[in-house]
Design an enzyme around this catalytic site. Structure first.
Site, PDB file in Angstrom:
ATOM      1  N   TYR A  15      44.748  77.003 -62.123  1.00 31.86           N
ATOM      2  CA  TYR A  15      43.335  77.161 -62.446  1.00 31.86           C
ATOM      3  C   TYR A  15      43.109  78.627 -62.792  1.00 31.86           C
ATOM      4  O   TYR A  15      43.106  79.476 -61.899  1.00 31.86           O
ATOM      5  CB  TYR A  15      42.532  76.751 -61.214  1.00 31.86           C
ATOM      6  N   SER A  39      34.040  88.353 -59.487  1.00 33.47           N
ATOM      7  CA  SER A  39      32.813  87.672 -59.090  1.00 33.47           C
ATOM      8  C   SER A  39      31.983  87.206 -60.289  1.00 33.47           C
ATOM      9  O   SER A  39      31.387  86.137 -60.272  1.00 33.47           O
ATOM     10  CB  SER A  39      31.948  88.607 -58.243  1.00 33.47           C
ATOM     11  N   GLU A  73      36.431  82.483 -53.970  1.00 31.32           N
ATOM     12  CA  GLU A  73      35.345  81.499 -54.060  1.00 31.32           C
ATOM     13  C   GLU A  73      33.992  82.116 -53.697  1.00 31.32           C
ATOM     14  O   GLU A  73      33.157  81.472 -53.048  1.00 31.32           O
ATOM     15  CB  GLU A  73      35.644  80.289 -53.165  1.00 31.32           C
TER      16      GLU A  73
END
Lengths: 670, 670
Positions: free
Chosen positions: A136, A145, A430
């Site tokens: 990914y 970010s 994440e």
């Protein structure tokens, strides 16, 4: 014989609750306990899954051994015909990071979430059988970010009906994707879509990066590993990678087109699939991270608790059976208890909030499928905030647990250094934890500003609707026992949160430019967001206690842990509680008194409370945390396995030690 | 060409103070700056001291390379005829842990401190020329903090005039000594002295453990390495060891007899040398650890500050010279400033308190030599407390700095993971930080109880003598600027500390059994001890500001840092300040406002403030922290050096990846 003695038997006999029932509570259900227990034992008993020596291997050998283990995992899954549930438990207990982690955890879900049905029919069978291995590829060397800032381009060429994937700058190099460095054959690549001379923002593209014949990178592709990371094992068994494209062409139909697509003519078209499903995927990933946080913290706490019962230091010497003076168990020191037991309570608290988040995600998906997007902002803020809160607390808690083990916690054989190095990136990936809290605070400021227009907050923000009461209410605690009241505690947390939030909202109005105000006040906003997230954790713990809980003493112990979790937070964030006048200094002091009594209640149950996690010694991977408490012989034995001990006189003696001792350095080749 | 561009030149041009003068302040003197600068450059330019590849090596190769470097260090010291001062700077800048660290830092000082003149005349010439290599064997597998609990015995045999050194149990195995595992030829061994059938407590003995001919352990000695530790480099280049004695005999004159001795007849005799000199040695070691803390923290802050100025994320896109939208520098975010700048201020604060401690140690030794032991308890408590305070804050600060670098801080090439893994054991060794704070609090309780008998506290406890004033006084801050007053700040810290201490003292009286009271209240006592230690740091920072400080803007910037250090602590420990009513909630809020202004003052000076540490890129060992800010090309280049990138197709492809892709696992040998 020594191995068969349970050195912690006496501790276990002191437990005042039904440990087997607590195991079910921790696992979530009897079924979950049974399946996980069976698979845990299967993994622990299979030498192919041995975890020994990981720390001492060179990067290359560590990586090679991870490749071998990943292949073995896949082999065993197929041989045993494991169900999906069993498979996920197997991967969990094998506990080694390799490319399969990203393939199953991110590549396959990305296809499921962003590919059309036709695309799924083509690619999923290949991915599900691992005939292709995927990664990914989102973050770039200069872009983390801020996804919108990605520089990689995907330019549609209507002449050939292809996209040209390109890395225009060094900083646009894809950077970090796991499994990319040396293994993945395919990647979902996020790039700025350009068609007809216009930019249409970031979209996903399925790009083959290595030949399926000889594993060489395809033309135009530069790919490699980004090098060592924190720790000696941890993520170093994973080939996080760098990837550059020099005008690599892929067929148009390898754009993932579920949400938006480019037609043969080069027209950008949005589908009627709501964009919000992307947030659904984010909610999914973040709720799994909250679950990970409770697991990582509980492992550390299990190790520290068992070793604290084994280890003895100082203390008025009592006599043992043989009349010899023995020192005090470390777990009996109040300083140890006041650091360890709140972490134990946090592990349980995070477990329950994680369980609830799992339910929330299922609920959300059902709503999204019914085109009901009303709860999405609240759910999104809630998961973002809890991801931040639990990962920060768990990472700090693992290090605290390590320090609670004294010097031996610094040994790899304690398992704690690697546990930390493996878990701590969860604070960054994440969604950076501070960036996430800013998002939460932005949502909360909006919620508050909408109160005036009569919009009623729901879900985890429902309490904000009671702002008038919560701004005025006073805490009624008059003696230490008054703190043993879940309503009183919850109200104190709600009052503190809402008062901090309202103060932020008021201060924001003092700025002419709202953006500048938000920027100036961001540290305060972050703290208010934390206060809100703590309300959620406390309230979900309380809700758990209101469920039907079986077994002698189980509910009582959980209540004790809930009080410890909450009162310790009050102590830790006392400045908030006092400055908002949610409680008084006197009440704070009573809370501390009550905490001491609560620690005393946990003490006899401490070992049983960590036994309830049902972790095998294999999974814990810690000499200090071994179930039978036979720590010192095992530490001693473990030491001799280090490669340095393969020879009595070390490699390098003749070249580099002897010349020093014999004063012959002038002639030495160095 | 790219390499010669200073990407941070614009940042440097913004500095409002004289950086060269600040370098002198940081170094302590012009002389110190000049010597250290010269040696730093010498080390950085010598390929023999290269630090590359440390993280990717296997344990064996890492250890071997450390042996080589240690020999090279010794060779260069002798070749260059370095002075003692230059030698210590050389070791400092080489920055790799090996046996020589313990030999010079612990073995030689132990002989100097505990051996008689005659013994020193025999052993020091050998040790000073490294004809013997020594280690310091105190801690045991089952015994760390509690030295009195050591189990190793040294029994005098009057027949042969020898001591018999013995390890009676597994837990008595010596465990942890650096350099012991594979290198040391000799050790100072601490053991329970037994003569004439009586125990006389722990004493030091000089024991040869390996043959000087072939490096094999001598008869009766079992010795080896204790295995991997936290991190991939860090202390893994050091052979921390395990050592067991099976009735090993040494001549009587190898007991270190400066303080007490055993006669030929087996009589235990104490010399007239005061026992207190042992505390002098402890004070020495701990003050060096405080100095280490400021260095470790400043390295991390230097890296994080520079990278925060390089890195851009989000933000309203301005345009660069070429008209392209650029993102905001991360260092401009208030959330980043509110985490980073207090760490920058702490690095300076710890530097100054460390400098003062060095003076305090010299002063103490002079007093001890003049048989004046009056200040010893206070000095001992002060160093113990500051060791605890600064190492905990520095360790946390290094991890915070790493997180402030986002994902890239997790890469070994950032230098931060190894910096953390190398520094964090300082929280545990030479006195566990919590155990030390308990000792400090015990001393403080005694100080308070002696107030009634009229004993006047001196030195760092002098403020306790003003208890009456400090219990009643109120803080006068009415607007944010009122906080820019060093007296006001110091009084707030003193008031908070003394009120916490007095509350502890009062609560202790409620227990019939003082020992039990101390145990029950130990978490509160620890917090009160922290408050006291913060008074010391703040007051020593203020004293530094009162010295003659040269250079445009230097003093102003240091004042700003002192305010940031103090006001941030008020914010962090706000519960203490409010519950003791040392300040009001309104004043707390004004302090936060003032902090924001202070951050804005530091912002343009941030890069110059870390430049003032005068660290070479070699010493920093961080791509993210490189002086010229040319981060991304260097990160990219660094990645390709990983051994995994030596081949395009990785080792293990044919055995473990291809069979997965080709569905041929049934036949694979795994």
């Amino acid at each position: 014989m020594e191995d068969t003695v349970d050195h912690l038997a006496h501790e276990r006999s002191k437990a005042q609750f039904n440990v087997e029932e607590m195991k079910i509570i921790w696992a979530g259900s009897l079924h979950a306990l049974q399946v996980s227990d069976r698979i845990a034992k299967l993994v622990a008993s299979d030498p192919g899954f041995g975890k020994e020596n990981r720390a001492v291997l060179s990067r290359k050998d560590l990586f090679k051994s991870a490749l071998k283990k990943a292949a073995y995992v896949w082999k065993r899954i197929n041989e045993l015909g494991l169900s999906e549930e069993e498979t996920s438990w197997l991967r969990f207990y094998v506990d080694e990071l390799a490319y399969d982690y990203v393939h199953w955890g991110m590549f396959v879900p990305a296809i499921k979430g962003s590919a059309t049905e036709e695309q799924q029919n083509k690619w999923l069978p290949l991915a599900n059988t691992m005939q292709i291995i995927g990664t990914y590829a989102q973050t770039e060397l200069g872009h983390g970010s801020n996804v919108r800032g990605l520089e990689t381009t995907a330019t549609f060429d209507p002449v050939t009906d292809e996209f040209i994937i390109h890395s225009p700058t060094l900083t646009s190099s894809k950077w970090w994707p796991g499994g990319l460095g040396k293994v993945a054959t395919h990647a979902v690549v996020y790039a700025q879509l350009i068609t007809d001379g216009k930019e249409y923002g970031v979209n996903g593209f399925l790009v083959q990066i290595r030949s399926l014949d000889d594993h060489f990178p395809l033309p135009g592709i530069t790919v490699g590993d980004i090098g060592m990371k924190f720790g000696s094992g941890a993520f170093n068994s994973m080939d996080n990678g760098v990837l550059r494209f020099d005008r690599v062409r892929i067929p148009r139909n390898q754009m993932l087109m579920r949400v938006s697509k480019v037609t043969r003519e080069g027209k950008y078209v949005e589908s009627n699939i709501p964009k919000q499903i992307i947030y659904g995927a984010m909610v999914y990933v973040r709720q799994t991270i909250v679950a990970d946080a409770s697991i990582a913290l509980s492992r550390a706490v299990c190790i520290a608790t068992r070793y604290s019962a084994v280890r003895r230091q100082f203390g008025s010497p009592q006599n043992d059976q043989n009349g010899n003076g023995i020192e005090t168990q470390v777990i009996d020191y109040k300083t140890q208890q006041s650091r360890l037991f709140p972490l134990l309570a946090s592990a349980y608290a995070f477990r329950f909030v994680g369980e609830w988040l799992k339910w929330l995600y299922t609920d959300l998906i059902q709503k999204l499928e019914g085109n009901d997007f009303s709860t999405l902002p609240e759910v999104h803020a809630c998961t973002a905030g809890l991801k931040s809160l639990t990962t920060s607390a768990a990472a700090d808690g693992i290090e605290e647990s390590r320090k609670l083990c004294g010097g031996h916690g610094y040994l790899s054989s304690s398992g704690l250094p690697e546990l930390y190095a493996t878990f701590v990136p969860a604070c960054t990936y994440e969604g950076d934890n501070v960036v996430l809290l800013l998002q939460v605070s932005r949502f909360l400021m909006k919620t508050i500003s909408q109160l005036q227009s009569g919009k009623k907050p729901t879900g985890t923000t429902a309490y904000i609707g009671h702002v008038e009461h919560l701004i005025q209410c006073g805490c009624n605690v008059k003696k230490a026992e008054d703190w043993l009241n879940l309503c009183v505690i919850l109200e104190a947390f709600e009052a503190r949160a809402i008062r901090l939030l309202v103060a932020c909202a008021e201060n924001l109005t003092k700025f002419a430019n709202p953006l500048q105000g938000f920027s100036e006040l961001s540290p305060d906003l972050v703290e208010a967001a934390v206060a809100h997230c703590q309300v959620i954790v406390v309230s979900k713990f309380i809700e758990k206690l209101q469920q039907n809980i079986q077994g002698i003493g189980v509910k009582q112990l959980l209540e004790t842990l809930c009080y410890i979790y909450s009162l310790n937070l009050i102590h830790k964030h006392l400045g908030d509680f006092l400055s908002t006048r949610s409680i008084t200094p006197k009440q704070a002091s009573l809370a501390s008194d009550q905490l001491r009594s609560l620690y005393a209640k946990v003490r006899p149950n401490a070992i049983a409370l960590v036994d309830a996690f049902n972790y095998t010694d294999h999974f814990l991977g810690s000499v200090l945390g071994s179930y039978d408490g036979n720590v010192y012989p095992k530490l001693y034995e473990e030491a001799w396995k280090d490669p340095l001990n393969e020879s009595v006189v070390p490699d390098g003696y003749h070249e580099n030690i002897r010349p020093v001792l014999k004063q012959q350095l002038q002639n030495a080749r160095l």
